[in-house]
Every structure is written in C-alpha cells, then in structure tokens.
Write a protein that holds these residues in place. Structure first.
Motif, mmCIF file in Angstrom:
data_model
loop_
_atom_site.group_PDB
_atom_site.id
_atom_site.type_symbol
_atom_site.label_atom_id
_atom_site.label_comp_id
_atom_site.label_asym_id
_atom_site.label_seq_id
_atom_site.Cartn_x
_atom_site.Cartn_y
_atom_site.Cartn_z
ATOM 1 N N ILE A 95 36.543 31.661 53.470
ATOM 2 C CA ILE A 95 35.567 30.451 52.949
ATOM 3 C C ILE A 95 36.035 28.984 53.328
ATOM 4 O O ILE A 95 37.023 28.713 53.839
ATOM 5 C CB ILE A 95 35.506 30.241 51.197
ATOM 6 N N ASP A 96 35.732 27.659 52.864
ATOM 7 C CA ASP A 96 35.408 26.309 53.123
ATOM 8 C C ASP A 96 36.429 26.587 52.092
ATOM 9 O O ASP A 96 36.284 26.621 50.870
ATOM 10 C CB ASP A 96 34.279 25.979 52.973
ATOM 11 N N SER A 97 37.322 25.637 52.518
ATOM 12 C CA SER A 97 38.657 25.553 51.409
ATOM 13 C C SER A 97 38.304 24.806 49.922
ATOM 14 O O SER A 97 38.102 24.848 49.153
ATOM 15 C CB SER A 97 39.813 24.780 51.728
ATOM 16 N N ARG A 98 37.306 23.833 50.370
ATOM 17 C CA ARG A 98 36.455 23.057 49.406
ATOM 18 C C ARG A 98 35.281 24.384 48.426
ATOM 19 O O ARG A 98 35.012 23.425 47.233
ATOM 20 C CB ARG A 98 35.521 22.189 49.775
ATOM 21 N N ARG A 99 35.791 24.921 48.839
ATOM 22 C CA ARG A 99 34.321 26.062 47.995
ATOM 23 C C ARG A 99 35.469 26.910 46.791
ATOM 24 O O ARG A 99 35.058 27.960 46.166
ATOM 25 C CB ARG A 99 33.305 26.815 48.306
ATOM 26 N N PHE A 100 36.513 27.173 47.331
ATOM 27 C CA PHE A 100 37.588 28.010 46.195
ATOM 28 C C PHE A 100 37.366 27.663 45.257
ATOM 29 O O PHE A 100 37.039 28.932 44.366
ATOM 30 C CB PHE A 100 38.815 27.461 47.284
ATOM 31 N N GLU A 101 38.175 26.543 44.320
ATOM 32 C CA GLU A 101 37.725 26.513 43.162
ATOM 33 C C GLU A 101 36.227 27.149 42.085
ATOM 34 O O GLU A 101 36.103 27.613 41.516
ATOM 35 C CB GLU A 101 37.565 24.824 42.209
ATOM 36 N N GLY A 102 34.753 26.659 42.903
ATOM 37 C CA GLY A 102 33.703 27.273 42.219
ATOM 38 C C GLY A 102 33.528 28.006 42.613
ATOM 39 O O GLY A 102 32.484 28.904 41.816
ATOM 40 N N LEU A 103 34.567 29.527 43.528
ATOM 41 C CA LEU A 103 33.841 30.777 43.653
ATOM 42 C C LEU A 103 35.057 31.706 42.452
ATOM 43 O O LEU A 103 34.478 32.867 42.857
ATOM 44 C CB LEU A 103 34.119 30.682 45.266
ATOM 45 N N GLN A 104 35.904 31.013 42.203
ATOM 46 C CA GLN A 104 37.251 31.411 41.180
ATOM 47 C C GLN A 104 36.194 32.761 40.787
ATOM 48 O O GLN A 104 36.568 33.825 40.335
ATOM 49 C CB GLN A 104 37.263 30.383 40.174
ATOM 50 N N PRO A 105 34.373 32.716 40.148
ATOM 51 C CA PRO A 105 34.724 33.692 39.001
ATOM 52 C C PRO A 105 34.402 34.931 40.242
ATOM 53 O O PRO A 105 34.732 36.493 39.686
ATOM 54 C CB PRO A 105 33.015 33.196 38.473
ATOM 55 N N VAL A 106 33.805 34.830 41.535
ATOM 56 C CA VAL A 106 33.044 35.990 42.269
ATOM 57 C C VAL A 106 34.757 36.620 42.440
ATOM 58 O O VAL A 106 34.994 37.256 43.008
ATOM 59 C CB VAL A 106 32.243 35.696 43.548
ATOM 60 N N LEU A 107 35.610 35.481 43.135
ATOM 61 C CA LEU A 107 37.002 35.641 43.709
ATOM 62 C C LEU A 107 37.576 36.818 43.256
ATOM 63 O O LEU A 107 38.800 37.822 43.426
ATOM 64 C CB LEU A 107 37.526 34.553 44.386
ATOM 65 N N GLN A 108 37.389 36.514 41.746
ATOM 66 C CA GLN A 108 38.189 37.068 40.954
ATOM 67 C C GLN A 108 37.980 38.368 40.624
ATOM 68 O O GLN A 108 38.617 39.099 40.168
ATOM 69 C CB GLN A 108 38.452 36.240 39.217
ATOM 70 N N ALA A 109 36.642 38.530 40.756
ATOM 71 C CA ALA A 109 36.218 39.913 41.082
ATOM 72 C C ALA A 109 36.917 40.816 42.627
ATOM 73 O O ALA A 109 36.299 42.138 42.329
ATOM 74 C CB ALA A 109 35.107 40.418 40.583
ATOM 75 N N LEU A 110 37.549 40.380 43.041
ATOM 76 C CA LEU A 110 38.146 41.308 44.022
ATOM 77 C C LEU A 110 39.541 41.822 43.923
ATOM 78 O O LEU A 110 40.246 41.127 43.109
ATOM 79 C CB LEU A 110 38.230 39.554 45.440
ATOM 80 N N ASP A 111 40.061 43.120 44.298
ATOM 81 C CA ASP A 111 40.989 43.784 44.225
ATOM 82 C C ASP A 111 41.932 42.665 44.688
ATOM 83 O O ASP A 111 42.298 41.911 45.852
ATOM 84 C CB ASP A 111 41.136 45.415 44.772
ATOM 85 N N ALA A 112 43.709 43.069 44.313
ATOM 86 C CA ALA A 112 44.549 42.443 44.534
ATOM 87 C C ALA A 112 44.356 42.279 45.536
ATOM 88 O O ALA A 112 45.296 41.125 47.182
ATOM 89 C CB ALA A 112 45.903 42.479 43.036
ATOM 90 N N ASP A 113 44.108 43.237 46.369
ATOM 91 C CA ASP A 113 44.750 43.441 48.112
ATOM 92 C C ASP A 113 43.434 42.720 48.798
ATOM 93 O O ASP A 113 43.839 43.775 50.839
ATOM 94 C CB ASP A 113 45.697 44.928 48.130
#
Lengths: 266, 266
Positions: free
Chosen positions: A57-75
């Motif tokens: 992702i574009d680094s600037r989107r990291f914060e806003g995408l937290q809800p969906v990124l947290q649904a990813l497995d840790a690996d």
C-alpha cells in the motif's frame, strides 16, 4: 502491527507486484494481484475463497486501512511504500494506492460441484468470454443474485485478471469457479446431471419472460459478436431477451444479469 | 469518391482530432469525436440524431469502409492518414483506425418531450452518473429496450464523451437526450405530467418483480456508491432489486437494464 517499509522498487520481497500490467496476462503460478479497498475487504473476509499472500500500500493509507489490515493473519506481510516507489513498482500511476497478492483457490472438481446442486441452484456458464470487463460484470451479477458458481469453458479469459476482479467488485474472489472444457461437453454434462440448461441468444423464439425454471438451472452466455455456437444452442433450451426493432444489442453481462434476475426470483 | 490524404499531423483540417484524450473532457463547441466502425455506422444511419462533420481513417481501411462512407453526404470530407500519422494526431495508438467528428443534436425542449409521452412510453432519468462506462451502458440498454429518451440531471457527465459513446455501441447518437436541471425538479415535473416515477434503490421494500406500470413510466437511476438522494427517493415510487445476502452490489447500468426489461415487457 507495523508495515514493512519498501524504499527500493527492486526489493525482492515485492517482486510479484513489479510491472503488474505485463504480468497480469502471463502469471501462471496460481497467484493474482487485486487492487483497491473494496476488493481487499473481500479478500480478507470469511467469504473469500482465496488466500491473501501479501499487501502493498501507499504508506499514507496505512492508518485508514487498519480495520481491514487487522483482519489479515499475522503471517501476511503488509508492505508500505511512498507513492513514487509504488508507481515505480507497479509500472504506472497507482492512484488507488492499494494492491494485494493472493493465491487462487484450488480447482473445484466438476463432478462434486454438479452433484451438490439442488432444485434451487442457479449457475452461470460462460462460453468464450474474452473481455475482462464482461467477465467481471458476469461475476458481479452472479454474486448479487446468489448463483452457486460460474462454469468457464476453455475459451474464456482468466477472471483473476486484475481488471476483471475490479469490475466484479471482488465477486471473483468469493464465487466458486469451475473450469470444465469445451462448451458442448459442459452442456451435455449439465443435462446428464438433470440441470435445465438455458442458452441466452437473440435468435431464440421463446422470450425470457415466459420461461419458467424447473429444478437446477444453468444460464449459458456466449461472447458478444459471434455469440454461442449453433452446436451449443442446439443442445439447450434457447431463450431470448426481446429488444427494440432498430437496436438489438445488449451487453452480454447485462443479458446475464437480466436472466439471473428472472430465474432467481423468490 | 476519394479521401483527402493527410500527411502532416498538424494539418489544420484535422485539428479537431488532435490530442483527443485531452479534448474529450473539454470540448465545448457542440462537437464530439466518435470511434470505430459500429459507431460510424450509426452516425451515418437515418436513426442518428447527430450530424457527421468529417471522418478520419487509417488509409488501409478506406476500401473496406466504402459501404458506410458512401452513406455520407458529399460535403462531408473523409480524411485518410497512415497509421503513424493517425497516432500522432490522436496522441495515442489508435488501433481501431476510425474516427468521426460529429455535431451534437440541438437541445430538446423538456416540455415538448414530456407532453409527447404516451401510456406506453418509458424514459430513463440518470442522476449524478459521473462514470462514462455506466453512462454508456445506460444508453445501450435504453436503446435496446426502446426507451423514448434519457433525461440527465445537472450532475451527470457528458454522454458524448468518446468512451461513453463507444460503450453505448452508438446508442448515445440515436437516443433523445433531455437535460433538465436538478433531480428533484425533474421528478416533480414528471409527476406533474402524469408520469409514474420509479426510483431504483436497494433500500426500497417493494421488489421490482411485483411492480406494475400504469401509464408513462420513468426509471430513475443514481450513481453507484452514494446512490439517489433521499429527497429524490421520497418523491418517487421506490423499487428494489432483491439481491443475495452477502453481496448487495449491482452495477447501476445493469440495474437500469433489469428495470427496463421489466417495465417494457410486451
């Protein structure tokens, strides 16, 4: 969680994302690249039949995408890059700023798929659909009307092409896909299984609105232009969508959606 | 007839075709550029509401296009260029090799259009459609189902954008288009005229398949994403296309086609 920062477009960890326009059509390793937040949401949802491998992702989107990124497995690694690095990796300006690498589902056994169909089942059979927009549109409507799956003949394009996934609004990732060879053989096999097989073709006399389903139903769609082969139509119940005299041209994905709406009525 | 050979990309006679990607969005002189043989066929047919101004083709296509070029009035110039010159004019690789410059139809008077509607008339009202693919798809279906016209609210994109014309398969050139201001005012005016106004919205309780038309009928479509404003929906009979639980996403042009199929049944 923290993203893995990528500063070098040639970093081997993001090699699968490099020059994706070129690779879209040649990727042969069971992987695909998807783009955009809506599609990423589906890829990380329980409805997905595909496995996420990584996200870029574009680094600037990291914060806003937290809800969906947290649904990813840790690996599953999340790579982040500046917009210029991202564009250099992708090979074009990636204005959406979200890419994901996924693994396609394993092949579905045709026999198992067919024997699991019930009287209420509806499937779409795509024959010779070579246009990625149309392929994506067919999947979007198949998912919207709850089709049990999409059967592809051997002349169809890959629905996991990035644009087809995008047009499908991610439906490609959550719809059972069955690759089953030549169109005639697919129809014969469906008929043998007791499925009512409806070919959508402008040449048919029976109008869609008069057609009633009887048991499991397959809707067969051909490519725009040449349409379905006569040998395929001859095996099916042929049904048409009557159109206005001067302009008998309906998009194939649109025709499929109209048929799905008709045959999946409550 | 002979074509006029163009060797210089900066020849003033073909200036209107130069850098068409840039110009598509800014052309303000009532002209448009269309591409491809199917669209040229419609532009030169009696069904067209638009006037061809000139044609610019790849020289190698001149012979094959004789049937359609002979339908042009004698005062419409046909320019021919080699592929490299054509690409230099257009500003990108023009693989179709056929462009035409046309004049949009004059504006249609809303009052005259509305008072000419009959009980059998169906019109589409497009509200805030900003995507050219969706706009083109709406016109293609409107033409396929014999709609009397497409009404555009003030927030719609221009259907004469090259890509919208192409996706419409030329339907934009032969469909009456009525620009009528704000969506709420359009609906009020239709109602005042005795038109049954149906808003397609996923939030509606009444399913499309239960809806029956009564007199002239307007189908109101909003943009994907935000959809129709509540103030618009509140004025209309709201109708939905029921979708499968997990995936309530249908393309707006597809939803419009399903509604047109439903309301234009014989």
């Amino acid at each position: 969680m923290s993203p893995i920062i990528i500063n070098d477009p040639f970093d081997p960890r993001i090699a699968a994302y490099r020059d994706i326009r070129e690779r879209d059509l040649t990727r042969r390793n069971g992987q695909f690249v998807a783009e955009g937040e809506v599609v990423l949401n589906i890829l990380t949802s329980t409805a997905s039949l595909c496995r996420p491998i990584s996200v870029l992702i574009d680094s600037r989107r990291f914060e806003g995408l937290q809800p969906v990124l947290q649904a990813l497995d840790a690996d599953v690694p999340v790579y982040a890059a500046s917009q210029p690095v991202l564009d250099a990796i992708a090979g074009f300006h990636l204005h959406r700023g979200i890419l994901a690498l996924g693994a396609k589902p394993g092949p579905i056994n045709a026999g198992s798929f067919l024997s699991a169909l019930t009287d209420r089942s509806t499937v779409v059979v795509a024959c010779g659909i070579g246009n990625h927009d149309n392929m994506g549109g067919i999947f979007r409507s198949a998912a919207a009307f709850g089709a049990d799956g999409v059967i592809l003949d051997e002349r169809c394009c890959d629905p996991f092409y990035r644009k087809a996934i995008r047009v499908s609004v991610g439906a490609v990732l959550r719809t059972p896909i069955v690759a089953m060879g030549a169109a005639e053989q697919i129809v014969d096999r469906l008929l043998h299984q007791g499925v009512g097989v409806v070919a959508m073709t402008p040449s048919a006399e029976e109008p869609l609105r008069a057609a009633r389903r009887n048991g499991p139903t397959a809707i067969v769609l051909g490519s725009e232009g040449p349409g379905l082969d006569p040998s395929v139509i001859a095996r099916c119940r042929a049904v048409s969508i009557p159109m206005s005299g001067g302009f008998d041209s309906l998009n194939v994905a649109t025709a499929g959606a109209i048929a799905l709406h008709h045959f999946t009525r409550a």
